[in-house]
Design a protein around this motif. Structure first.
Motif, PDB file in Angstrom:
ATOM      1  N   VAL A 180      -8.959  44.392  47.912  1.00  0.00           N
ATOM      2  CA  VAL A 180      -8.474  45.736  48.237  1.00  0.00           C
ATOM      3  C   VAL A 180      -9.601  46.476  48.951  1.00  0.00           C
ATOM      4  CG1 VAL A 180      -7.579  47.903  47.318  1.00  0.00           C
ATOM      5  CG2 VAL A 180      -6.955  45.728  46.229  1.00  0.00           C
ATOM      6  N   GLY A 181      -9.326  46.911  50.180  1.00  0.00           N
ATOM      7  CA  GLY A 181     -10.370  47.518  51.004  1.00  0.00           C
ATOM      8  C   GLY A 181     -11.079  46.488  51.861  1.00  0.00           C
ATOM      9  N   ALA A 182     -10.325  45.526  52.383  1.00  0.00           N
ATOM     10  CA  ALA A 182     -10.923  44.412  53.122  1.00  0.00           C
ATOM     11  C   ALA A 182     -11.461  44.807  54.488  1.00  0.00           C
ATOM     12  CB  ALA A 182      -9.898  43.283  53.282  1.00  0.00           C
ATOM     13  N   SER A 183     -11.100  45.978  54.976  1.00  0.00           N
ATOM     14  CA  SER A 183     -11.632  46.421  56.270  1.00  0.00           C
ATOM     15  C   SER A 183     -12.961  47.152  56.111  1.00  0.00           C
ATOM     16  CB  SER A 183     -10.620  47.344  56.976  1.00  0.00           C
ATOM     17  OG  SER A 183     -10.345  48.481  56.173  1.00  0.00           O
ATOM     18  N   GLY A 184     -13.391  47.393  54.872  1.00  0.00           N
ATOM     19  CA  GLY A 184     -14.667  48.048  54.627  1.00  0.00           C
ATOM     20  C   GLY A 184     -15.834  47.090  54.738  1.00  0.00           C
ATOM     21  N   PHE A 185     -17.042  47.632  54.690  1.00  0.00           N
ATOM     22  CA  PHE A 185     -18.255  46.840  54.887  1.00  0.00           C
ATOM     23  C   PHE A 185     -18.386  45.750  53.826  1.00  0.00           C
ATOM     24  CE2 PHE A 185     -23.078  46.637  54.642  1.00  0.00           C
ATOM     25  CZ  PHE A 185     -23.222  45.890  55.800  1.00  0.00           C
ATOM     26  N   LEU A 186     -18.296  46.116  52.555  1.00  0.00           N
ATOM     27  CA  LEU A 186     -18.403  45.126  51.485  1.00  0.00           C
ATOM     28  C   LEU A 186     -17.154  44.260  51.410  1.00  0.00           C
ATOM     29  CD1 LEU A 186     -19.725  43.821  49.018  1.00  0.00           C
ATOM     30  CD2 LEU A 186     -18.779  45.701  47.636  1.00  0.00           C
ATOM     31  N   GLY A 187     -15.986  44.879  51.496  1.00  0.00           N
ATOM     32  CA  GLY A 187     -14.742  44.114  51.392  1.00  0.00           C
ATOM     33  C   GLY A 187     -14.649  43.004  52.417  1.00  0.00           C
ATOM     34  N   ALA A 188     -15.089  43.289  53.648  1.00  0.00           N
ATOM     35  CA  ALA A 188     -15.051  42.267  54.703  1.00  0.00           C
ATOM     36  C   ALA A 188     -15.986  41.115  54.374  1.00  0.00           C
ATOM     37  CB  ALA A 188     -15.423  42.888  56.043  1.00  0.00           C
ATOM     38  N   GLU A 189     -17.157  41.411  53.814  1.00  0.00           N
ATOM     39  CA  GLU A 189     -18.102  40.351  53.466  1.00  0.00           C
ATOM     40  C   GLU A 189     -17.575  39.506  52.302  1.00  0.00           C
ATOM     41  OE1 GLU A 189     -21.240  37.768  53.583  1.00  0.00           O
ATOM     42  OE2 GLU A 189     -20.623  39.259  55.083  1.00  0.00           O
ATOM     43  N   VAL A 190     -16.933  40.144  51.334  1.00  0.00           N
ATOM     44  CA  VAL A 190     -16.307  39.390  50.248  1.00  0.00           C
ATOM     45  C   VAL A 190     -15.262  38.434  50.828  1.00  0.00           C
ATOM     46  CG1 VAL A 190     -14.814  39.553  48.211  1.00  0.00           C
ATOM     47  CG2 VAL A 190     -16.736  41.136  48.472  1.00  0.00           C
ATOM     48  N   CYS A 191     -14.469  38.931  51.783  1.00  0.00           N
ATOM     49  CA  CYS A 191     -13.461  38.081  52.429  1.00  0.00           C
ATOM     50  C   CYS A 191     -14.106  36.900  53.143  1.00  0.00           C
ATOM     51  CB  CYS A 191     -12.653  38.903  53.428  1.00  0.00           C
ATOM     52  SG  CYS A 191     -11.486  40.065  52.704  1.00  0.00           S
ATOM     53  N   ARG A 192     -15.170  37.158  53.911  1.00  0.00           N
ATOM     54  CA  ARG A 192     -15.827  36.075  54.655  1.00  0.00           C
ATOM     55  C   ARG A 192     -16.332  34.985  53.718  1.00  0.00           C
ATOM     56  NH1 ARG A 192     -17.232  40.288  58.377  1.00  0.00           N
ATOM     57  NH2 ARG A 192     -18.898  41.048  57.024  1.00  0.00           N
ATOM     58  N   GLN A 193     -16.981  35.393  52.642  1.00  0.00           N
ATOM     59  CA  GLN A 193     -17.530  34.403  51.719  1.00  0.00           C
ATOM     60  C   GLN A 193     -16.425  33.668  50.960  1.00  0.00           C
ATOM     61  OE1 GLN A 193     -20.842  35.592  49.285  1.00  0.00           O
ATOM     62  NE2 GLN A 193     -21.743  36.871  50.888  1.00  0.00           N
ATOM     63  N   ALA A 194     -15.355  34.365  50.626  1.00  0.00           N
ATOM     64  CA  ALA A 194     -14.248  33.727  49.912  1.00  0.00           C
ATOM     65  C   ALA A 194     -13.533  32.707  50.793  1.00  0.00           C
ATOM     66  CB  ALA A 194     -13.263  34.791  49.423  1.00  0.00           C
ATOM     67  N   ILE A 195     -13.333  33.057  52.066  1.00  0.00           N
ATOM     68  CA  ILE A 195     -12.721  32.118  53.018  1.00  0.00           C
ATOM     69  C   ILE A 195     -13.608  30.892  53.174  1.00  0.00           C
ATOM     70  CG2 ILE A 195     -12.185  31.767  55.455  1.00  0.00           C
ATOM     71  CD1 ILE A 195      -9.979  33.268  54.098  1.00  0.00           C
ATOM     72  N   ALA A 196     -14.917  31.105  53.295  1.00  0.00           N
ATOM     73  CA  ALA A 196     -15.862  29.990  53.462  1.00  0.00           C
ATOM     74  C   ALA A 196     -15.853  29.077  52.248  1.00  0.00           C
ATOM     75  CB  ALA A 196     -17.265  30.532  53.703  1.00  0.00           C
ATOM     76  N   ALA A 197     -15.551  29.634  51.075  1.00  0.00           N
ATOM     77  CA  ALA A 197     -15.509  28.839  49.844  1.00  0.00           C
ATOM     78  C   ALA A 197     -14.174  28.120  49.661  1.00  0.00           C
ATOM     79  CB  ALA A 197     -15.788  29.731  48.642  1.00  0.00           C
ATOM     80  N   GLY A 198     -13.240  28.354  50.579  1.00  0.00           N
ATOM     81  CA  GLY A 198     -11.967  27.647  50.523  1.00  0.00           C
ATOM     82  C   GLY A 198     -10.852  28.363  49.803  1.00  0.00           C
ATOM     83  N   HIS A 199     -11.051  29.638  49.486  1.00  0.00           N
ATOM     84  CA  HIS A 199     -10.007  30.388  48.792  1.00  0.00           C
ATOM     85  C   HIS A 199      -8.985  30.937  49.782  1.00  0.00           C
ATOM     86  CE1 HIS A 199     -12.392  29.993  45.242  1.00  0.00           C
ATOM     87  NE2 HIS A 199     -13.381  30.736  45.728  1.00  0.00           N
ATOM     88  N   ARG A 200      -7.805  31.191  49.279  1.00  0.00           N
ATOM     89  CA  ARG A 200      -6.778  31.864  50.078  1.00  0.00           C
ATOM     90  C   ARG A 200      -6.942  33.359  49.846  1.00  0.00           C
ATOM     91  NH1 ARG A 200      -0.173  31.090  49.676  1.00  0.00           N
ATOM     92  NH2 ARG A 200       0.343  32.472  51.428  1.00  0.00           N
ATOM     93  N   VAL A 201      -7.117  34.117  50.914  1.00  0.00           N
ATOM     94  CA  VAL A 201      -7.473  35.522  50.769  1.00  0.00           C
ATOM     95  C   VAL A 201      -6.445  36.426  51.454  1.00  0.00           C
ATOM     96  CG1 VAL A 201      -9.235  37.280  51.191  1.00  0.00           C
ATOM     97  CG2 VAL A 201      -9.914  34.907  50.722  1.00  0.00           C
TER      98      VAL A 201
END
Length: 269
Positions: free
Chosen positions: A6-27
């Protein structure tokens, strides 16, 4: 894992998304206005002040876990009410919740704040963050609540503020101290907490307390800019009422997490 940020367009939220995608999660990442610019993320527009809309989204997505990062410093309905709506909907679908809080809910004092220290807000944003914590803990005692500090890294508004002060367009205060944390370290810590089962409050910040003015000088040195032009002042001189010396003791997080929270001096060395 199916993760909702929640808040994926924000500075932290976007980084959480990047790392989660890199780890193979569905985001799945939510946004209100600015687009989610992270490849691989399924974007969903969401107004978290609309409780019914939040419930509908989470019921449809059925995430295994939710990372809640959304806030606005000048909007109680987003920061406090929105956090409550997310917590209620996450509990309803049985999703693990990691909620991002802030050191802004403390007033400031000479000694560091421990994880369970009660909020002592002195301005509206701090009060909204304290209210959000109260709601999240009441709805979901098993949620992890991460109290963090100034988030730095390329693209950070904190770094831009330093650059503005070096150009004379902003003022950095010598009597306003924080424990800055790198966005990649913080995102890694948040994702590590998701499967951990940790419940309750946890300080996750850098180990180096620095004033905003000192942060500006560190940025100047890192970027090869003459710090002589740095515009500084004090909160008292500016007549501002907001948290001053706020240092978070993150010893528990350092012992619990595999990720190493780097100090700001190391980051800008």
């Amino acid at each position: 894992m199916r993760l909702l940020v929640v808040g994926a367009s924000g500075f932290l939220g976007a980084e959480v998304c990047r790392q989660a995608i890199a780890a193979g999660h569905r985001v799945v990442g939510t946004h209100r206005s600015a687009a989610v610019g992270v490849p691989g993320v399924e974007p969903r527009r969401l107004d978290i002040t609309d409780r019914a809309a939040v419930r509908t989204l989470l019921t449809g997505v059925r995430p295994d876990a939710v990372v809640s990062t959304a806030y606005r410093t000048d909007d109680w309905t987003i920061t406090a009410d929105g956090a409550a709506h997310v917590a209620c909907a996450a509990a309803e679908v049985g999703a693990r919740l990691v909620h991002l809080s802030s050191d802004a809910l403390h007033a400031g004092r000479p000694t560091p704040y421990l994880d369970e220290d009660v909020p002592t807000p002195v301005h509206a944003y701090g009060a909204a963050k304290a209210a959000a914590e109260t709601a999240v803990r009441a709805v979901d005692p098993g949620a992890a609540l991460v109290r963090t500090s100034l988030i730095v890294g390329e693209g950070s508004k904190q770094i831009q503020l330093c650059r503005d002060a070096l150009a004379g367009r902003a003022t950095l205060f010598t009597d306003e101290a924080r424990c800055p944390v790198d966005v990649t370290d913080l995102a890694a810590a948040v994702l590590e907490l998701v499967p951990s089962g940790y419940a309750g409050l946890l300080n996750v910040a850098g180990p180096d307390p620095v004033s905003r003015a000192e942060l500006g000088r560190l940025v100047a040195g890192h970027e090869g800019v003459d710090p002589a032009g740095l515009k500084t002042g004090t909160l008292a001189e500016a007549g501002l009422r907001r948290p001053a010396d706020v240092r978070l003791d993150s010893a528990r997080a350092a012992g619990l997490l595999r990720v190493r929270l780097r100090g700001v001096r190391e980051l800008f060395d």
